[in-house]
Each structure stands twice: as structure tokens, then as C-alpha cells.
Design a protein around this motif. Structure first.
Motif, mmCIF file in Angstrom:
data_model
loop_
_atom_site.group_PDB
_atom_site.id
_atom_site.type_symbol
_atom_site.label_atom_id
_atom_site.label_comp_id
_atom_site.label_asym_id
_atom_site.label_seq_id
_atom_site.Cartn_x
_atom_site.Cartn_y
_atom_site.Cartn_z
ATOM 1 N N HIS A 93 0.848 -1.193 0.000
ATOM 2 C CA HIS A 93 0.000 0.000 0.000
ATOM 3 C C HIS A 93 0.886 1.247 0.000
ATOM 4 C CE1 HIS A 93 -3.998 -1.782 0.816
ATOM 5 N NE2 HIS A 93 -3.298 -2.743 1.416
ATOM 6 N N HIS B 228 -1.173 -0.983 -4.255
ATOM 7 C CA HIS B 228 -2.489 -0.393 -3.969
ATOM 8 C C HIS B 228 -2.279 1.065 -3.545
ATOM 9 C CE1 HIS B 228 -6.765 -1.349 -2.328
ATOM 10 N NE2 HIS B 228 -6.684 -0.104 -2.761
ATOM 11 N N CYS C 130 -3.845 -1.222 -8.202
ATOM 12 C CA CYS C 130 -5.201 -1.048 -7.683
ATOM 13 C C CYS C 130 -5.307 0.364 -7.114
ATOM 14 C CB CYS C 130 -5.511 -2.075 -6.593
ATOM 15 S SG CYS C 130 -7.158 -1.893 -5.856
ATOM 16 N N THR D 227 -7.925 3.096 -5.111
ATOM 17 C CA THR D 227 -9.171 3.294 -4.373
ATOM 18 C C THR D 227 -9.378 4.782 -4.152
ATOM 19 O OG1 THR D 227 -8.995 1.172 -3.224
ATOM 20 C CG2 THR D 227 -10.420 2.837 -2.234
ATOM 21 N N TYR E 172 -11.485 -7.966 -1.734
ATOM 22 C CA TYR E 172 -10.235 -7.445 -2.290
ATOM 23 C C TYR E 172 -9.299 -8.585 -2.698
ATOM 24 C CZ TYR E 172 -10.880 -2.443 -1.543
ATOM 25 O OH TYR E 172 -11.305 -1.148 -1.637
ATOM 26 N N TYR F 74 -7.732 -8.901 -6.345
ATOM 27 C CA TYR F 74 -6.291 -9.011 -6.554
ATOM 28 C C TYR F 74 -5.947 -10.277 -7.347
ATOM 29 C CZ TYR F 74 -5.685 -5.562 -2.710
ATOM 30 O OH TYR F 74 -5.702 -4.467 -1.902
#
Length: 984
Positions: free
Chosen positions: A491, A620, A648, A650, A967, A971
Motif C-alpha cells: 500500500h 495499492h 489497484c 481506491t 479485495y 487481486y
């Protein structure tokens, strides 16, 4: 001048009026002081001070009025005087202006007089404006005439210059003719003195030259005529010049008049300003007068109350006098008794019985002293025993701590805490960045940590007391090929709870990361190293002996890398060594260069992954602050070898998109010309700006938002904030996944912030927490069944500020109590709620705490019976989930994540096991009233059903488990598609 004399006369008259008025005021003040029943003998001094204060009255006093008349005197003359006749202030107005100072004696009648004075001042301003306009118009005419005269003067000067030149030419020709005439006269004289033959020769000469002589004579005659005409013209020009000189004198006088008018205009402007200032003072006087009237009314009420008390006190004083008289009689009797008692005492002292009594008392005193000494010894022994027991308890506690540590180190692999494995991962990555192990060895060691391999745990235990070189060698002996048990997720974010939290983003990064970690995936986090982080929540924070360089503004900048674990997750903190000190600002967001700060961080984070040799399956990124990661990854870092990951993205709130001029994109190394296109990063509303959120939507493999309903709302023109068309174009990879909450951090059964812990099986502690917060905040506890409504939020328009305000008052009307915790970044909203808080600061049933307090938030959740969430739009919202976890029933508007998590108890279309709150659709007061009233009705009239509802919502699963599973599937599918594409 006559005007000056008139103004002087007017000034003298005004001064005499002023003196006369002052004398009258002094006399009236003196008479009033004499007739006042409550006045003191020194009232003359007060009247003198009042008269002295009159001289300082700034509202239309006599001197200022006279000054105004003097300033406007010339204008009165030029505008027939009648337009400014209204400027003379009436006697009533002047007296009112003086009386304004003595505001304590103003009455309602004087208020009307003061308003009349203000109206007179407004008339004066109007008349001054009219005089000013006329003066300006006349000045404009004079300037126009001056310009015309200047043009005529220029024309005449040109003609005069031409005439002078012609006169000079004519003068030269005249001199030439005079020379010729002299020569001709000489020839004629010579001819007269000669003889006949000579005369004939002369005649022959004259005859032969007759045409020339004629021509010469004609030229002389024409020159003479032209000379005469020039002389006459010159004479007329001299006359014209004389006339022009006279006109120039008039123009000069006109200039002086213009200067005079300009002075008059400036004086008029100053008079206008004086009147305006007086108007403002008058208005202040009106406001002060209204305030004084209210204070006068309050004081009168207090005087009446004091009068009543005085009457009571008088009666009590009369009774006290009677009692005092009685007491004096009793005192006399007491004195007599005391005399007789002294006689008795003397008699007792002299008796033997009294002596025996004294001896007996002394014996008792000795016995008591002995017993007291023995009790002191017993207490000391008990204290000593207590101290010994405390020491034994502390020793036992220390031994338990040591045993716990030993078990944590020597225990089985399955018993090892998550922090242990995160520490191992950080150690391995530190060795890699410091070039102490190779990329391949680091990958193998990471896989062993990933699989919870017992061998690496034993290697760590053995190498704890060894040097770093010996520890590296021990770990390298373990390297062998292995298969990863799960996905490798990194992340990259601007927030992470609890170390750097502003909103729900920080909770998502931590909660989702921990949930994925529990499911067997390797999760790491990359954050900026803010100076305002909560460093006490970072375990084993240390700086790596390595510097990561990244490009920005066309040059290389160094970055210091720190590592530590947060909530069991390994975290990398990037500290840019940039002269602008990007993350040393004392706050997370809200800086003027946020675009530069976070685009720098996004590139530095990818540079860290590249130099550390990491090969994640998923990168992410979150919100616009790290949306740059997606285009940077594919344009710059995938070609460099960092190409194993799927991206990814968000977006937690589409209201914030971080748009900026397209040229700003060049700083982090991206090609603005290449990306500022409609199908890439160009903003849909402004084509000269780029949109980071749009770029992440285009360049990411997976795009998510924080609830299914919000995902539908943002695909409409109203909810998408300009990105609805882009989201619809990429709808195949766009999905809404409802957030969860950290059920370990939010657990009423273990929450240390609560006065009493409780659970769904035993909710009695909730009532005790309610009573505790009432005592803490000073709320009434008279009715234990009175419902308590809580609200914890940021006070921004998105959260329905007007409905929160309405909910406070409606709760009080329904007989409930209300607690608000939260602040606003919008100044006028913060000021409004501060006013409400001050108004209710001593109220028994409402309290506003306009800040964020972590411990108090837990207490409010634990104490509240209901929770209000009237958001205008809400991407997900965690408040309603936390409230239900603590048994507080949500009252929420049906939008976004609230629509996906709160279901009305009266909705028959919803299965009963999912009904958990009260909802309303329209964001207005009527909708909120309906939901709030239904909640109060159920709470007050059906307590057993309410108790069952509380127990039901407390056991509902709002953890991250379900969200993490979604998630995980997203993924895995994306990685599988990428691997299949690579195989083909």
C-alpha cells in the motif's frame, strides 16, 4: 469678499448658539441634580463633568457644524445658496447630539430624537452631494472652455509667426528697392549736368531701356502696395495679439478659479467623510442605546427584586431587634448563673470527692495512652506487611513479564505475534537496501517469513546475541527455493491509522492491511514521514543506512528511509531531503504545494521499491495524493524492471481530485504533453488542467470505491464531480467494496477508554457509561431513562451541518439529551457552532465539544442510545458501524455507504435480522424529524424491543473480513489475468 464676511457672521451666530445651549444644559443638569432624590451633595461636580464631556461629543457638535458651513460657503454662492440651506442643524438636533454622551439617562423619547438627528445628517449628506455634483459640472465646463481658448491661442501664434516671416521678406525687398531708387536718382542727376548731345544720348538710352525701366517701376509700385498691405495686416495682428493677451489674463483668472473650485471639492469630500463618520458614530449610539435599554430594563428588575429583599430584611431586622432585647435579658440571667457556677466550682475544687475524681480520670488517660501506643505498633506492622506484599506482587509481575517475553521468543511459531514477523521482514529489507544480501536471497528469506517457517524463527533466536555479520550469515544458510503461499501487496498512501490519520483513509489502510495479513498475504505500507505523526504508535522505528535518490524538477534529490511496525504491519517511512521540507509542515494536508509534495512522494515510493528489488503482486494506491503512482509505474518504472505488479486504485471521496495546471506534472518526470489528453489525465471540465484521480482510473488495473451504492452514485452527473463519463468508460474494472472497522480497536468488551466494559450478552454497563459521561460533561442525571443522542463528525457541508443543528433542538423538544464532538475546517461553520456551544454551556441536556478527542469519542459511543448521521452524501462512513458495535442505534440518511449498512426497523422489505436503525431519504428537516421521532417512540414506549435491537446490532459483523475477501478476489483475478497474458 462678501461670502467670507457672511460665513464669519454665520460662524459667530453658531458659536453664540453653542454657548447658549451649553449654559442651558448646565442649568438643566444642575436643576435635575437638585430634584433627584438619590443624588449626592457633590452633584455639581457630576454636572461639570457632563458639560466637559459635551465638548468631546464627536456627533455634529457646534464647531464641526460651523466648519462644515465654512467649507461649503463658496459652493453655496455658486449654486444660489438655496441647495445647501438644509445644512444648518436645528437646535433639537444639537441638543440631542450633546445628550448622546450621557447614554445612561437616555429614554425612549430620546431614541426618536436621535433617529431624527440621523435623518437630518442624511439630508445634509444629500445636499453636499448635490453641491459637489454641480461644482464638478462647472469645473468640467471651465476646463472645456480653457481647452478651446488654448486652441485659438495656438492658431493665432502660428499666424503671427507667418506674418513675422513675411514682414522680414518684405523689409529686405524694400531695402533693395530703395537702393535701386538711389542709383536711378544718381543717374538722373548726372544726366541733368551734361549737355545736349549727352541729353540726346540719355534720351536714346532711356528710349532703348524703356521696357526695363517700366518693368522696374511696375515692380516698385507692386512692392509698395504689398508693403502697405503687410503693414495694415501687421497692425490688425497687433490688435488681435492685444485681445489675446486680455483673454489670456482671463484664462489665468479662470485657472485660479479652477484651483479654488478644486479646493472647494476637496473640502466637500472632507465634509462628506466627516458626516459619514458622524453617521457611523450615530449608528453606534443607536446600537449602544438599544443595549443600554435592555440593561436598564434588567437593572430595574434587579432593583425591584432588591426592594423586595430590602423589605424582607427590614422585617427581619425588626424581629432581630426584639430577639436582641430578649437576648440581653437572658444575658443578664446567664451572668448570674455563671457567678453561682463559679461559686460551685470553688466548692468542688475544695472537696475531697473532686480530688478522687481527678485521680480516676488521670488513670483512665494513662490507660488510653497505653492502648493508643499499642494500636500505633499494630498499624506500623500492618503497613510493613502491606509494603512487603506490594513488593512481592511487583516481583511476581516482573517475573510474569519476563516469562511472557521468553515465551514470545522461545514459544512455537504459531504463538509468535504479528509484530515478530513484521520485524523480521524489515530486518531482511534493511540488509538488502544496505547491500548486505542479494535480491534473490532477500526474496527467499521473505518467502520463509511469509510461510511462517520455523527455521527462520530459530535462526533469529540464535543470532540475537551475535553480531550483525554473524546474523546475516545464519540467515543466508537458510536460503532455499520455496513457493509463496499468498499475494504480495504494498500500500502506498498518505495516511495510516493511528500514526497519521485525518479521515477514513487511515482506517482503511490499517484495517484492510491487517485483514489481508491474517488471510496469509504479505502486506507492507509506504508512508511519508510527517513531523506531526504519532510516533508512540510506531514500534522499533529506525533509519536505514541507505539513501534513495529520486528525480524531481529535472534533478536528483536524496530520501532518507525509516522502517518500523504499526499495528503489526511493516511500514516504510520516506523522508525527502528536499529544501522545501515537504513533510515538515506541522500538518498532513492543506498546504499550497500539496500537488508537488505528494507527486514527489509517489515517485520516491516507486524508486524505493525498485532499488529494494521488490516484486509485489499488487501496488495499492489511495486517493489523489498517491494517484500519481499509476501513470508513473507504467510510463517510467515498468520499463526499468519494476513490472511484476498490478495497480489497484481506491478513491475514498470523489469530491477531492487534486486538479492542477498541466505543466505541474513535469516536476515528477511525467510528460504533460503526452498525458494531457481527453483519454488520459486531462480534466473533463478544464482542458488546460490535469486530474490525478482521472489518471489513476485510466492507468490502474483495478479501480474501487468504498461502498456499492456510492459506486453507483458517482457514475451519475450529480455524484461523479465531473468524472462520471470516465468511470462509465472504465466500468468493467470499477467496483464498490464496503469498508469495515477494526473490531479489535472498537470493542466495548475490552475498550480501556470506557468506565465500564460491556458486551451484547450483558449491556448493563452501557447505562453506567451513560451516567459517567453525564457527570463528566455536567449533564442532568435526574431521569436515567432520558435518551442520549450522540454525534461525532467533521462539521462540513457534506455531513449535513444544517440537519445536525436541527437535530440538537429537536432532541431537546422531544425530551432527550444531545452530545456533539467534532470541529470544522470552515471558519464560518466553526464560529456558528461556537456560538451555539456558548449558548448551551450551562444547559442540563446539551453539550458541544468542538474538537477531536479520541478517548472522549469512545466514551460517547459507549454512552449514547442513538447516533445521528444525516450526511448529504457519504462514500462509506464508519461512524454508523462503530456506533452499532457499541449498541448505539443509528439514525441515518439513505445515501452511499449508509444505504448499504443501515436498514430501517420498519422496512418490511428487509429481512428482520438485518434491520438495525432508522433511516430517511430526503435531506431535509421533515425527513430527519420522522426518523428521530420514531426512534424516541420505540425507546420510551417499548423498552424490551429496544433492548433486543441493541443486542442485535452489537453482534452484527462489520469487520474487515468480508471486505478483505472481496479485495483478495479482485487481486487474485487481476494477477491471474496478467500471468495468463504473459504466458501467451
Amino acid at each position: 469678499m462678501p461670502i467670507t464676511s457672511e460665513l464669519g457672521t454665520l460662524f459667530n451666530i453658531q458659536r453664540k448658539i453653542s454657548q447658549h445651549k451649553r449654559k442651558q444644559l448646565k442649568k438643566a443638569s444642575h436643576e435635575q441634580s437638585l430634584t433627584n432624590g438619590d443624588s449626592q451633595p457633590n452633584s455639581d461636580e457630576d454636572s461639570d463633568s457632563e458639560i466637559a464631556s459635551v465638548g468631546n461629543v464627536p456627533i455634529l457638535n457646534q464647531e464641526s457644524i460651523s466648519s462644515d458651513v465654512v467649507h461649503t460657503g463658496i459652493v453655496v454662492e455658486d449654486n444660489n445658496a438655496k441647495d445647501l440651506s438644509g445644512l444648518i442643524v436645528s437646535d433639537e438636533t444639537k441638543s440631542l447630539a450633546i445628550n448622546v454622551v450621557d447614554t445612561e439617562k437616555l429614554s425612549g423619547i430620546q431614541l426618536e430624537d436621535l433617529i431624527g438627528m440621523i435623518r437630518n445628517a442624511e439630508k445634509n449628506i444629500l445636499l453636499l452631494n448635490q453641491a459637489r455634483v454641480r461644482a464638478l459640472e462647472e469645473l468640467e465646463k471651465i476646463l472645456t472652455e480653457k481647452e478651446a481658448l488654448q486652441g485659438e491661442i495656438n492658431t493665432l501664434e502660428m499666424r503671427l509667426a507667418e506674418t513675422d516671416a513675411r514682414i522680414k521678406v518684405a523689409t529686405q525687398e524694400k531695402i533693395h528697392v530703395e537702393l535701386l531708387e538711389d542709383q536711378l536718382e544718381k543717374l538722373q542727376n548726372e544726366l541733368t549736368h551734361r549737355g545736349g548731345s549727352q541729353r540726346s544720348e540719355v534720351d536714346m538710352f532711356e528710349d532703348q531701356n524703356d521696357p526695363l525701366i517700366k518693368e522696374h517701376k511696375n515692380g516698385l509700385s507692386s512692392l509698395s502696395m504689398e508693403l502697405n498691405s503687410l503693414r495694415s495686416e501687421n497692425l490688425s495682428l497687433k490688435n488681435d495679439i492685444q485681445a489675446l493677451k486680455e483673454e489670456l489674463i482671463n484664462v489665468k483668472s479662470t485657472d485660479e478659479r479652477v484651483v479654488t473650485l478644486e479646493k472647494e471639492r476637496s473640502s466637500l469630500e472632507s465634509a462628506m467623510k466627516d458626516l459619514e463618520s458622524r453617521m457611523s458614530v450615530s449608528q453606534e449610539g443607536v446600537s449602544k442605546l438599544s443595549t443600554l435599554k435592555v440593561e436598564y430594563k434588567d437593572l430595574w428588575e434587579k432593583v425591584e427584586t432588591l426592594q423586595v429583599l430590602l423589605d424582607k430584611a427590614t422585617k427581619q431586622a425588626d424581629q432581630a431587634i426584639i430577639v436582641l432585647q430578649q437576648n440581653q435579658e437572658l444575658r443578664k440571667k446567664v451572668d448570674k448563673l455563671e457567678e453561682s457556677l463559679e461559686e460551685v466550682n470553688v466548692y468542688k475544687l475544695s472537696s475531697e470527692k473532686m480530688q478522687q475524681y481527678n485521680e480516676l480520670m488521670q488513670q483512665k488517660i494513662r490507660l488510653l495512652e497505653d492502648r493508643l501506643q499499642r494500636s500505633d505498633e499494630e498499624i506500623n506492622s500492618y503497613v510493613q506487611l502491606y509494603q512487603e506484599s506490594v513488593k512481592e506482587f511487583q516481583d511476581a509481575l516482573d517475573s510474569l513479564k519476563e516469562d511472557s517475553k521468553r515465551k514470545a521468543i522461545d514459544g512455537s511459531v504459531d504463538d509468535m505475534p504479528q509484530e515478530f514477523w513484521s520485524r523480521l521482514l524489515l530486518i531482511i529489507d534493511g540488509w538488502l537496501l544496505e547491500k548486505k544480501i542479494s535480491i534473490d536471497d532477500a526474496k527467499l528469506l521473505r518467502d520463509m517469513v511469509w510461510k511462517r517457517d520455523g527455521r527462520i524463527c530459530e535462526a533469529y533466536k540464535v543470532s540475537k546475541e551475535k553480531t550483525e555479520r554473524e546474523a546475516v550469515a545464519a540467515f543466508l544458510r537458510l536460503t532455499s527455493s520455496t513457493t509463496s503461499p499468498g499475494l504480495y501487496v504494498i500500500h502506498i498512501a498518505a495516511e495510516m491509522a493511528p500514526v497519521a490519520k485525518v479521515g477514513g483513509l487511515g482506517d482503511v489502510v490499517t484495517g484492510l492491511g491487517k485483514a489481508l495479513q491474517k488471510r496469509g498475504h504479505l502486506v507492507e505500507v509506504v508512508l511519508p514521514k510527517y513531523d506531526c505523526m504519532q510516533y508512540d504508535h510506531v514500534h522499533d522505528l529506525r533509519a536505514l543506512d541507505v539513501v534513495v535518490e529520486s528525480h524531481f524538477d529535472g534533478q536528483l534529490f536524496k530520501n532518507k528511509v525509516w522502517v518500523g511496525s504499526v499495528e503489526g504491519l511493516p511500514v516504510y517511512f520516506i523522508e525527502p531531503l528536499h529544501p522545501d521540507k515537504f513533510f515538515w509542515r506541522g500538518q498532513f494536508y492543506g498546504e499550497h504545494d500539496d500537488f508537488r509534495r505528494f507527486s514527489f512522494f509517489s515517485r520516491a515510493a516507486l524508486e524505493l521499491l525498485l532499488q529494494a528489488g521488490k516484486n509485489p503482486d499488487i501496488i495499492h494506491c489511495h486517493d489523489w495524493q498517491t494517484a500519481f503512482v499509476a501513470p508513473l509505474y507504467w510510463d517510467l518504472y515498468a520499463p526499468k524492471g519494476l513490472n511484476s505488479a498490478r495497480i489497484c486504485f481506491t478513491c475514498h471521496n470523489f469530491e477531492y481530485q487534486g486538479t492542477a495546471p498541466a505543466s505541474y506534472l513535469e516536476s515528477c518526470g511525467l510528460d504533460a504533453h503526452h498525458l494531457n489528453r481527453p483519454d488520459r489525465m486531462q480534466d473533463n471540465s478544464a482542458h488546460d488542467r490535469i486530474n490525478p484521480v482521472k489518471g489513476a482510473v485510466v492507468f490502474s488495473n483495478i479501480v474501487t470505491t468504498v461502498s456499492p451504492t456510492y459506486a453507483q452514485e458517482v457514475r451519475t452527473a450529480e455524484g461523479g464531480r465531473g468524472l462520471h463519463s470516465t468511470l462509465n468508460s472504465h466500468s468493467r474494472k470499477f467496483i464498490g467494496v464496503l469498508n469495515g472497522i477494526d473490531t479489535d480497536a472498537w470493542n466495548p468488551a475490552t475498550d480501556a477508554f470506557l468506565k465500564v466494559q460491556y458486551s451484547a450478552n450483558d449491556i448493563q454497563g452501557k447505562g453506567e457509561n451513560k451516567e459517567a459521561i453525564r457527570r463528566k460533561l455536567g449533564l442532568s442525571s435526574a431521569d436515567v431513562r432520558k435518551p442520549l443522542v450522540g454525534c461525532i463528525t467533521r462539521l462540513v457541508p457534506q455531513k449535513g451541518v444544517h440537519l445536525i443543528r436541527h437535530a440538537m433542538y429537536r432532541t431537546l423538544e422531544l425530551g432527550g439529551q444531545f452530545i456533539l464532538l467534532g470541529s470544522s475546517p470552515v471558519p464560518h461553520i466553526q464560529r456558528e457552532f461556537e456560538g451555539i456551544a456558548n449558548h448551551f454551556q450551562n444547559h442540563d441536556d446539551i453539550r458541544l465539544i468542538l474538537k477531536y478527542d479520541e478517548s472522549l469519542s469512545h466514551s460517547i459511543y459507549g454512552a449514547s442510545d442513538m447516533f445521528i448521521i444525516p450526511s448529504i452524501f457519504e462514500p462509506c462512513g464508519l461512524t454508523q458501524m462503530i456506533a452499532m458495535r457499541y449498541g448505539s442505534i443509528p439514525i441515518a440518511r439513505k445515501t452511499g455507504g449508509l444505504h448499504d449498512s443501515v436498514f430501517d426497523v420498519d422496512d418490511d422489505t428487509i429481512p428482520n435480522q438485518f434491520r438495525n436503525g432508522f433511516t430517511f431519504l430526503n435531506p431535509d428537516e421533515q425527513g430527519l424529524n420522522g426518523a428521530l421521532e420514531r426512534a424516541f417512540n420505540l425507546y420510551l414506549n417499548k423498552p424490551e424491543i429496544w433492548k433486543q435491537l441493541v443486542q442485535k446490532v452489537m453482534i452484527m459483523d462489520f469487520s474487515w473480513d468480508a471486505s478483505a475477501a472481496q479485495y483478495e478476489e479482485l487481486y487474485a483475478n487481476s494477477v491471474a489475468r496478467a500471468r495468463a497474458a504473459n504466458r501467451t
